[in-house]
Scaffold this motif. Structure first.
Motif, PDB file in Angstrom:
ATOM      1  N   SER A 135       0.810  -1.220   0.000  1.00  0.00           N
ATOM      2  CA  SER A 135       0.000   0.000   0.000  1.00  0.00           C
ATOM      3  C   SER A 135       0.843   1.269   0.000  1.00  0.00           C
ATOM      4  N   LYS A 136       1.995   1.227   0.658  1.00  0.00           N
ATOM      5  CA  LYS A 136       2.859   2.408   0.756  1.00  0.00           C
ATOM      6  C   LYS A 136       3.932   2.450  -0.337  1.00  0.00           C
ATOM      7  N   GLN A 137       3.912   1.495  -1.238  1.00  0.00           N
ATOM      8  CA  GLN A 137       4.980   1.382  -2.226  1.00  0.00           C
ATOM      9  C   GLN A 137       4.761   2.317  -3.425  1.00  0.00           C
ATOM     10  N   TYR A 138       5.856   2.916  -3.887  1.00  0.00           N
ATOM     11  CA  TYR A 138       5.848   3.757  -5.080  1.00  0.00           C
ATOM     12  C   TYR A 138       6.721   3.126  -6.163  1.00  0.00           C
ATOM     13  N   CYS A 139       6.348   3.359  -7.419  1.00  0.00           N
ATOM     14  CA  CYS A 139       7.100   2.865  -8.563  1.00  0.00           C
ATOM     15  C   CYS A 139       7.339   4.030  -9.525  1.00  0.00           C
ATOM     16  N   ASP A 140       8.136   3.798 -10.567  1.00  0.00           N
ATOM     17  CA  ASP A 140       8.399   4.827 -11.576  1.00  0.00           C
ATOM     18  C   ASP A 140       7.584   4.538 -12.831  1.00  0.00           C
ATOM     19  N   ASP A 141       6.969   5.573 -13.384  1.00  0.00           N
ATOM     20  CA  ASP A 141       6.223   5.385 -14.624  1.00  0.00           C
ATOM     21  C   ASP A 141       7.166   5.470 -15.824  1.00  0.00           C
ATOM     22  N   ALA A 142       6.625   5.514 -17.044  1.00  0.00           N
ATOM     23  CA  ALA A 142       7.437   5.498 -18.264  1.00  0.00           C
ATOM     24  C   ALA A 142       8.364   6.698 -18.366  1.00  0.00           C
ATOM     25  N   LYS A 143       7.990   7.820 -17.731  1.00  0.00           N
ATOM     26  CA  LYS A 143       8.806   9.026 -17.783  1.00  0.00           C
ATOM     27  C   LYS A 143       9.728   9.173 -16.572  1.00  0.00           C
ATOM     28  N   GLY A 144       9.702   8.183 -15.695  1.00  0.00           N
ATOM     29  CA  GLY A 144      10.571   8.234 -14.531  1.00  0.00           C
ATOM     30  C   GLY A 144       9.974   8.928 -13.329  1.00  0.00           C
ATOM     31  N   PHE A 145       8.701   9.306 -13.415  1.00  0.00           N
ATOM     32  CA  PHE A 145       8.047   9.960 -12.283  1.00  0.00           C
ATOM     33  C   PHE A 145       7.460   8.910 -11.343  1.00  0.00           C
ATOM     34  N   GLU A 146       7.528   9.188 -10.044  1.00  0.00           N
ATOM     35  CA  GLU A 146       6.985   8.259  -9.069  1.00  0.00           C
ATOM     36  C   GLU A 146       5.457   8.318  -9.037  1.00  0.00           C
ATOM     37  N   TYR A 147       4.852   7.172  -8.815  1.00  0.00           N
ATOM     38  CA  TYR A 147       3.403   7.124  -8.624  1.00  0.00           C
ATOM     39  C   TYR A 147       3.092   6.028  -7.599  1.00  0.00           C
ATOM     40  N   LYS A 160       9.698   1.362 -14.103  1.00  0.00           N
ATOM     41  CA  LYS A 160      10.581   0.600 -13.224  1.00  0.00           C
ATOM     42  C   LYS A 160       9.904   0.384 -11.875  1.00  0.00           C
ATOM     43  N   PHE A 161      10.152  -0.764 -11.293  1.00  0.00           N
ATOM     44  CA  PHE A 161       9.563  -1.067  -9.994  1.00  0.00           C
ATOM     45  C   PHE A 161      10.441  -2.073  -9.249  1.00  0.00           C
ATOM     46  N   GLU A 162      10.223  -2.148  -7.958  1.00  0.00           N
ATOM     47  CA  GLU A 162      10.915  -3.120  -7.118  1.00  0.00           C
ATOM     48  C   GLU A 162       9.925  -4.231  -6.785  1.00  0.00           C
ATOM     49  N   ALA A 163      10.346  -5.477  -6.906  1.00  0.00           N
ATOM     50  CA  ALA A 163       9.451  -6.587  -6.573  1.00  0.00           C
ATOM     51  C   ALA A 163       8.956  -6.416  -5.144  1.00  0.00           C
ATOM     52  N   PRO A 164       7.676  -6.653  -4.892  1.00  0.00           N
ATOM     53  CA  PRO A 164       7.122  -6.429  -3.553  1.00  0.00           C
ATOM     54  C   PRO A 164       7.888  -7.131  -2.441  1.00  0.00           C
ATOM     55  N   TRP A 165       8.349  -8.361  -2.696  1.00  0.00           N
ATOM     56  CA  TRP A 165       9.078  -9.085  -1.640  1.00  0.00           C
ATOM     57  C   TRP A 165      10.417  -8.414  -1.332  1.00  0.00           C
ATOM     58  N   ASP A 166      11.037  -7.790  -2.360  1.00  0.00           N
ATOM     59  CA  ASP A 166      12.277  -7.041  -2.118  1.00  0.00           C
ATOM     60  C   ASP A 166      11.985  -5.714  -1.416  1.00  0.00           C
ATOM     61  N   TRP A 167      10.875  -5.091  -1.794  1.00  0.00           N
ATOM     62  CA  TRP A 167      10.506  -3.823  -1.159  1.00  0.00           C
ATOM     63  C   TRP A 167      10.238  -4.030   0.328  1.00  0.00           C
ATOM     64  N   ARG A 168       9.538  -5.107   0.672  1.00  0.00           N
ATOM     65  CA  ARG A 168       9.257  -5.384   2.087  1.00  0.00           C
ATOM     66  C   ARG A 168      10.540  -5.621   2.877  1.00  0.00           C
ATOM     67  N   ALA A 169      11.500  -6.281   2.232  1.00  0.00           N
ATOM     68  CA  ALA A 169      12.754  -6.577   2.923  1.00  0.00           C
ATOM     69  C   ALA A 169      13.514  -5.303   3.278  1.00  0.00           C
TER      70      ALA A 169
END
Length: 276
Positions: free
Chosen positions: A102-114, A198-207
């Motif tokens: 729920s608190k995780q952010y990723c990068d869209d195609a232009k590199g902006f966080e969402y 770009k994104f981080e796999a949820p299991w890596d983000w939790r770690a």
């Protein structure tokens, strides 16, 4: 002299045989269930030690080994996050997939966080709303005592498969054994959902985010119902399905009013089904 030796040997054999029979009788007196529970507990302890540093799914313990298998759960879900729902007060974790937290952010195609975690939950909420109720078959319990299951919409569509195919969750090979690998390859090729940037796999983000390891406590569905309440719905006066204009309105009455259960005549967790 020979007879004396023979008698001494006979006494020794009788004593040895008596000791063996005594030990056998003692083991026979131990209840079989006690032996089974002891062995099962030892096996569970060994398994837990082996997976002490494992992620959130699943955890082998005595409740998984000895408890009766729960029945499938059917009802209208509230969305917790992209891989967890709540039905009739029971948290249900989708088996074999992992969605952004729920608190995780990723990068869209232009590199902006969402807020990809929130986006995943919203996509799940819209998908489930299109064909209710949902039905989930039990697989196991996880460490948070969530019911881990395989869920399908009323039209038979697999929830987990849809989430992965639309890039809103990832196939989790550790638990799926590649069950959703084809859907993930399709999502990646189409740059759908998470795969657009770009994104981080949820299991890596939790770690790397200890505060994001525990599941959230606020269902998305509860927030939605509050917004509906602000639109003018009220438990007074009492209404019937003929007086209700939409499926969302019916579900709000069902879950918020003391008389709401009257709208769910077959007890499947969905009020005024003809509207849905």
């Amino acid at each position: 002299m020979d007879r004396s030796r023979h008698d001494n040997r006979s006494d020794q054999w009788r004593k040895r045989g008596g000791a063996k029979r005594s030990r056998a009788l003692r083991w026979a007196s131990v209840p079989r269930r006690l032996i089974f529970v002891t062995v099962a507990a030892a096996a569970a302890l060994a398994a837990q030690t082996a997976i002490h540093h494992s992620d959130t799914l699943p955890e082998l313990n005595l409740s998984n080994l000895l408890a009766p298998k729960p029945q499938p759960i059917i009802g209208v879900p509230s969305v917790i996050d992209g891989d967890t729902i709540e039905v009739h007060g029971q948290r249900i974790r989708f088996n074999g997939i992992d969605a952004p937290e729920s608190k995780q952010y990723c990068d869209d195609a232009k590199g902006f966080e969402y807020p990809c975690g929130r986006r995943s939950a919203e996509a799940l909420d819209s998908f489930l709303a299109a064909s209710r109720p949902v039905q989930c078959s039990f697989v196991t319990w996880d460490r948070y005592h969530r019911y881990v299951g395989d869920c399908r919409r009323a039209d038979g569509a697999s929830v987990a498969a849809w989430m992965v195919e639309h890039g809103q969750a990832l196939d989790w090979p550790r638990y799926s054994h590649g069950a959703y690998a084809a859907q993930q390859a399709k999502a990646e090729a189409a740059k759908a959902g998470l795969w657009v940037g770009k994104f981080e796999a949820p299991w890596d983000w939790r770690a790397s985010h200890a505060d994001g390891a525990a599941p959230p406590s606020q269902p998305l569905g509860i927030v939605s119902r509050k917004l509906v309440a602000q639109s003018g719905y009220s438990c007074e006066p009492r209404r019937t399905c003929k007086q209700i204009s939409s499926c969302d309105e019916a579900q709000w009455y069902l879950q918020n009013c003391s008389w709401g259960s009257k709208l769910d005549r077959d007890g499947d967790g969905l009020g005024c089904e003809t509207l849905c």
